[in-house]
Design an enzyme around this catalytic site. Structure first.
Site, PDB file in Angstrom:
ATOM      1  N   VAL A   5       5.586  -0.440  -3.809  1.00 29.98           N
ATOM      2  CA  VAL A   5       4.148  -0.445  -3.551  1.00 29.98           C
ATOM      3  C   VAL A   5       3.391  -0.960  -4.766  1.00 29.98           C
ATOM      4  O   VAL A   5       2.420  -1.714  -4.642  1.00 29.98           O
ATOM      5  CB  VAL A   5       3.661   0.970  -3.180  1.00 29.98           C
ATOM      6  CG1 VAL A   5       2.163   0.978  -2.901  1.00 29.98           C
ATOM      7  CG2 VAL A   5       4.415   1.496  -1.969  1.00 29.98           C
ATOM      8  N   GLU A   6       3.831  -0.568  -5.956  1.00 26.04           N
ATOM      9  CA  GLU A   6       3.124  -0.919  -7.186  1.00 26.04           C
ATOM     10  C   GLU A   6       3.312  -2.369  -7.592  1.00 26.04           C
ATOM     11  O   GLU A   6       2.355  -3.071  -7.913  1.00 26.04           O
ATOM     12  CB  GLU A   6       3.584  -0.002  -8.333  1.00 26.04           C
ATOM     13  CG  GLU A   6       3.030   1.412  -8.280  1.00 26.04           C
ATOM     14  CD  GLU A   6       1.558   1.467  -8.671  1.00 26.04           C
ATOM     15  OE1 GLU A   6       1.035   0.454  -9.165  1.00 26.04           O
ATOM     16  OE2 GLU A   6       0.939   2.514  -8.463  1.00 26.04           O
ATOM     17  N   SER A   7       4.563  -2.820  -7.609  1.00 28.13           N
ATOM     18  CA  SER A   7       4.852  -4.138  -8.220  1.00 28.13           C
ATOM     19  C   SER A   7       5.856  -4.971  -7.453  1.00 28.13           C
ATOM     20  O   SER A   7       6.228  -6.046  -7.929  1.00 28.13           O
ATOM     21  CB  SER A   7       5.380  -3.915  -9.642  1.00 28.13           C
ATOM     22  OG  SER A   7       6.612  -3.197  -9.589  1.00 28.13           O
ATOM     23  N   TYR A  20      -2.568   3.210  -0.042  1.00 32.04           N
ATOM     24  CA  TYR A  20      -1.516   3.401  -1.046  1.00 32.04           C
ATOM     25  C   TYR A  20      -0.435   4.377  -0.576  1.00 32.04           C
ATOM     26  O   TYR A  20       0.755   4.024  -0.504  1.00 32.04           O
ATOM     27  CB  TYR A  20      -2.163   3.879  -2.346  1.00 32.04           C
ATOM     28  CG  TYR A  20      -1.239   3.981  -3.530  1.00 32.04           C
ATOM     29  CD1 TYR A  20      -0.827   2.851  -4.221  1.00 32.04           C
ATOM     30  CD2 TYR A  20      -0.792   5.223  -3.985  1.00 32.04           C
ATOM     31  CE1 TYR A  20      -0.001   2.938  -5.316  1.00 32.04           C
ATOM     32  CE2 TYR A  20       0.032   5.320  -5.081  1.00 32.04           C
ATOM     33  CZ  TYR A  20       0.431   4.180  -5.751  1.00 32.04           C
ATOM     34  OH  TYR A  20       1.254   4.279  -6.839  1.00 32.04           O
TER      35      TYR A  20
END
Length: 564
Positions: free
Chosen positions: A141-143, A247
């Site tokens: 999800v982040e990167s 998110y």
């Protein structure tokens, strides 16, 4: 139970010492977690060993005896699924993201192929801390498991730490390294942070994750607003930015899809449930390209496991370890020992001060590299023209190790670039809210200088175009932190010409008229002055005269005037 076995590598290296675990009174320290100490042979028979990031000796490089316990899971993804522990999240966005993932199975293959290098270490750390393994999917999800990812907010790495939060969690950020991109250190910091947020948000993982994305203070304020309005304070009841709204559902959707992969007809990639990489402790600096060569890797492959390294030389004072694939450790050690035994240098990059007539091109040519290599190595601008006195990191041709190289590199904090730059004039259009003091503060100049340059007293008029700073040529030095200091500035004839030309192209807007002036204008419109009548009569006379002299239009006369 996992058995810890000694690694069958017994090389003693001058360049990189391969060490075992570090023993403390509490046991063995593995990434900040105390685990029970293992007995270790004493005396000369004790062999140095490559170690896994958690402090265990490398089992992948050793021949396993028959008593070794078979891993519970062959596929690491199955192991991750078995550790899911977060509650369900009933939210329409979860279903939306589930549908998207199920329709795009190549997305899962792509991110797991990229993240397969790092997942075993992340899962080990989560299990050691008894944290839910859904968090192993958070870097997707982040990167998207890209350790070099950089957001608009300057968040970097797998776990996307912004600079300030990175410093709070002891992630070193300097000219040489950025531990926000370090796989081991950033994972340690991220799990520390998530554990703290979990406790801060009353042991609620959804609120903890929202805090990780939006900020702990923002989530706490949103909860207080709901509390004051007598509304629920759980995750789904809070008003949040769109990014934070998606998110947590993205993460839970990934969890749900992996849990139901067979039902959805998805063929998940197979990631061996074994350590992908080991840590090699080193005692000397080494060129990055040379380290990659010893490991039989390209520079790109090497930096995928060591993405925190910013420069072409790995200095021991700032990075005392490197990360290698488990199956490359023994070969790295053999090639390193052979290189050192032949008396060859491990470091060829060192600080160099530009002399008169030195340019990036000439320096690169003498060093046997390209000018682009120098630009990348020192984070220079593409059009950089450094002046004499500039200190750069550059490769120097040497045949034998330089005794003082470690001291030289330890003292070198980063490049110091001296450049000459030409700046155009700076103007400011005065608005209603502007005052001379505010304008001066905004541009960092003295109010008296603005007043004298623009020839007015007291306050400038609304709408007036002020010359704040004339065109000038200045010499600037930029240090390793990116801070710029002006060494000298000259406003020469060229600068004055530029200012005049700019002023001619864009004349100053007259000051806004007062009520009295507006009244005078109305009177003038009602009673046109005699001068206008005479001008009109003169134009009529000129026109008749022109027609008499030449009935046809002179070439381009009307068009040229109109265009001008």
């Amino acid at each position: 139970m996992r058995l810890i076995l000694p690694l069958a590598i017994s090389l003693f290296l001058t360049g990189c010492a391969v060490t075992g675990q570090v023993s403390t009174d509490a046991g063995t320290v593995a990434d900040g977690i105390a685990v029970p100490s293992t007995s270790r042979a004493s005396g000369p028979a004790a062999s140095p060993a490559a170690r896994t990031p958690s402090g265990r000796q490398d089992m992948a490089a050793a021949k396993a005896p028959p008593i070794l316990e078979t891993p519970r899971f062959e596929n690491l993804i199955d192991r991750i699924v078995s550790g899911f522990a977060m509650p369900p999240l009933a939210h329409p966005l979860v279903e939306q993201h589930e549908r998207w993932i199920a329709r795009n199975p190549e997305y899962l293959n792509r991110v797991f192929e990229r993240g397969g290098k790092y997942l075993y270490h992340i899962v080990e750390e989560l299990e050691n801390r008894r944290m839910p393994t859904e968090l192993a999917l958070l870097p997707i999800v982040e990167s998207a498991f890209n350790p070099n990812a950089l957001s608009k907010a300057k968040a970097a790495g797998l776990w996307q730490f912004i600079p300030s939060t990175g410093r709070i969690y002891a992630l070193e950020q300097n000219w040489w390294t950025d531990e926000r991109r370090d796989v081991i250190e950033s994972t340690r910091a991220a799990l520390d942070y998530l554990q703290r947020l979990y406790e801060l948000q009353g042991n609620d993982w959804f609120l903890a994750l929202a805090s990780y994305n939006w900020g702990e203070g923002a989530v706490m304020r949103a909860r207080k607003r709901n509390e004051a309005a007598r509304k629920p304070t759980d995750y789904v009841s809070l008003k949040m930015p769109k990014e934070t709204q998606h998110y947590v559902p993205k993460l839970i959707a990934l969890r749900n899809v992996l849990s139901r992969s067979k039902e959805l007809g998805l063929n998940l990639p197979v990631i061996p449930n074994l350590p992908f990489f080991v840590v090699i402790d080193k005692e000397q600096s080494i060129d990055l390209s040379l380290a990659a060569k010893f490991a039989s890797m390209t520079v790109a492959e090497f930096t995928e496991l060591n993405p925190s390294l910013n420069r072409p030389v790995i200095t021991v004072t700032r990075t005392d370890r490197i990360i290698l694939p488990a199956d490359r450790a023994a070969g790295f050690q053999r090639q390193l020992q052979d290189h050192v035994s032949r008396g060859l240098p491990l470091v060829t990059w060192k600080p160099y001060t530009l002399k008169e007539n030195d340019t990036l091109v000439s320096l690169a040519r003498n060093a046997g590299v390209s000018a682009q290599d120098l630009i990348r190595a020192n984070s220079l601008k593409q059009n950089a023209r450094p002046l004499p006195g500039t200190v750069l990191l550059a490769p120097i041709s040497i045949d034998t190790p330089e005794p003082a190289i470690e001291t030289t590199l330890a003292k070198f904090t980063g490049s110091r670039v001296i450049e000459k730059e030409t700046l155009g004039p700076v103007y400011h259009r005065v608005t209603k809210k502007d005052t001379l003091a505010k304008i001066a503060k905004r541009y960092g100049v003295a109010a008296s200088d603005i007043r004298s340059t623009n020839h007015f007293e007291n306050e400038p008029a609304v709408g007036q175009r002020l010359l704040i700073r004339s065109a000038r040529t200045q010499t600037v030095v930029t240090d390793e932190r990116g801070q710029r200091t002006v060494l000298s500035a000259v406003e020469g004839p060229a600068a004055a010409m530029d200012t005049s030309a700019a002023a001619a192209k864009k004349p100053a807007t007259p000051a806004r008229k007062t009520g009295a002036a507006k009244g005078n204008d109305k009177a003038k419109k009602a009673n046109p002055p005699e001068k206008k009548k005479k001008t009109a009569e003169k134009k009529s006379s000129d026109k008749k005269s022109s027609e008499k002299k030449s009935p046809a239009k002179s070439p381009g006369s009307t068009q040229t005037q109109a265009s001008s």
